[in-house]
Design a protein around this motif. Structure first.
Motif, short mmCIF file in Angstrom:
data_model
loop_
_atom_site.label_atom_id
_atom_site.label_comp_id
_atom_site.label_asym_id
_atom_site.label_seq_id
_atom_site.Cartn_x
_atom_site.Cartn_y
_atom_site.Cartn_z
N GLU A 114 0.84 -1.19 0.00
CA GLU A 114 0.00 0.00 0.00
C GLU A 114 0.88 1.25 0.00
O GLU A 114 1.93 1.28 0.68
N ILE B 126 1.15 5.02 1.11
CA ILE B 126 0.59 5.92 2.11
C ILE B 126 1.39 7.22 2.09
O ILE B 126 2.62 7.19 2.14
N SER C 33 2.17 10.67 4.12
CA SER C 33 2.04 11.31 5.42
C SER C 33 2.35 12.79 5.26
O SER C 33 3.40 13.17 4.73
N GLN D 38 -5.34 15.29 -0.46
CA GLN D 38 -6.32 14.40 -1.08
C GLN D 38 -6.93 15.06 -2.31
O GLN D 38 -7.10 14.41 -3.36
N ASN E 294 -4.89 2.72 -5.04
CA ASN E 294 -5.38 3.61 -3.99
C ASN E 294 -4.21 4.20 -3.20
O ASN E 294 -3.22 3.51 -2.91
N SER F 192 -3.51 6.20 0.33
CA SER F 192 -4.04 6.66 1.62
C SER F 192 -3.22 7.85 2.10
O SER F 192 -2.02 7.95 1.83
N ILE F 193 -3.86 8.74 2.85
CA ILE F 193 -3.17 9.93 3.35
C ILE F 193 -3.42 10.04 4.85
O ILE F 193 -4.56 9.97 5.31
N ILE F 194 -2.33 10.20 5.61
CA ILE F 194 -2.42 10.34 7.05
C ILE F 194 -1.72 11.63 7.47
O ILE F 194 -1.03 12.27 6.67
N MET G 294 -1.82 0.08 12.00
CA MET G 294 -2.78 -0.37 10.97
C MET G 294 -2.58 -1.84 10.61
O MET G 294 -3.33 -2.39 9.80
#
Length: 283
Positions: free
Chosen positions: A74, A76, A78, A89, A101, A103-105, A126
């Motif tokens: 994945e 990701i 940050s 996003q 996909n 993901s953004i944290i 996670m």
């Protein structure tokens, strides 16, 4: 069949003028207006994200089922502060369809060490088994280095106590750093070292202190200064040409942006600071 979860953790601010790549601007020791530097960084961010997507797809295509383990990957991102999660996003959503996909944290802390630790803690919480982390200012990032990084992390998963993988940059720092869930490691005292130690030896010393194996990845250069940019211009141009004959992921956005800015060639002034050649060069 067991699932092993692997995260590629990309640290990045949104490409906002005056907040990114300020050393390339007239605000500090560069030559560009802030809007130009942030636009160039925007291209780098998307190119690095795409190169990472290509690398993860390659790793998935190589999946070996004989070990009884299926590796999932994945991407990701940050960023910080929290309000920039929505900004990031939106930037990716508006850019069109991505091959996977993203993901953004949000990472938080009082120093970069703490921000880095917080991001790693979130990702491991996670359920991920490995993290390979990097910045987004490396347009010449070789896809093969990302692939090699995860292959070495997979090997470290079988080592009691884990270990780290590390890629140096061109200025005594690191471009890529990662480790396994079982690794007793942190970023404390690395980016803000009270003794003035630079990032690469700080990580190595921490690994040695804990008796951890460290696996070396090829160096990857980033872009902080104008000198770094000129170096990367030559690398991007070389990659773009070599890709006609080799299986490479091309940072095409950065390449086009540099051409649009008029940077199609890099020249340096004559340099006489070389070893004596009087006995070598003869008519």
């Amino acid at each position: 069949m067991r699932i092993r979860k692997n995260a590629l953790l990309l640290f990045s601010k949104p490409p906002i003028a005056g907040l990114v790549k300020t050393r390339l601007t007239v605000l500090k020791d560069g030559i560009f207006e802030p809007e130009v530097a942030s636009g160039l960084y925007h291209c780098m961010l998307f190119d690095v994200a795409e190169i990472c997507c290509d690398a993860l797809a390659q790793l998935e295509a190589r999946q070996a089922s004989s070990e009884g383990i299926v590796d999932e990957y994945e991407l990701i991102i940050s960023t910080t502060p929290q309000k920039n999660v929505e900004v990031m996003q939106r930037i990716f959503d508006e850019s069109g369809q991505w091959p996977r996909n993203i993901s953004i944290i949000c990472d938080e802390g009082a120093s970069f060490d703490e921000h880095y630790n917080h991001a790693f803690e979130q990702v491991f919480a996670m359920g991920f088994d490995t993290i390979l982390s990097m910045g987004a200012d490396m347009p010449a990032l070789p896809r093969a280095v990302v692939v090699e990084g995860f292959e070495k992390l997979r090997a470290l998963c079988d080592v009691p106590g884990g270990g780290i993988v590390i890629s140096p940059d061109q200025e005594m720092g690191v471009s890529i750093i990662g480790w396994t869930r079982e690794t007793a490691m942190s970023h404390d005292g690395v980016f803000y070292n009270k003794d003035g130690k630079t990032v690469l030896p700080a990580y190595i010393d921490k690994a040695a202190e804990f008796g951890l194996p460290a696996l070396y990845l090829p160096a990857v250069v980033d872009v902080d200064t104008m000198g770094d940019l000129f170096h990367n211009i030559t690398l991007v141009q070389a990659i773009e040409y070599c890709a006609k004959f080799d299986d490479l992921s091309v940072p095409w956005r950065t390449a086009q942006a540099l051409r649009d800015m008029g940077y199609s060639d890099v020249r340096v002034p004559p340099n006489d600071l070389h070893d004596p050649r009087e006995e070598i060069d003869t008519a």
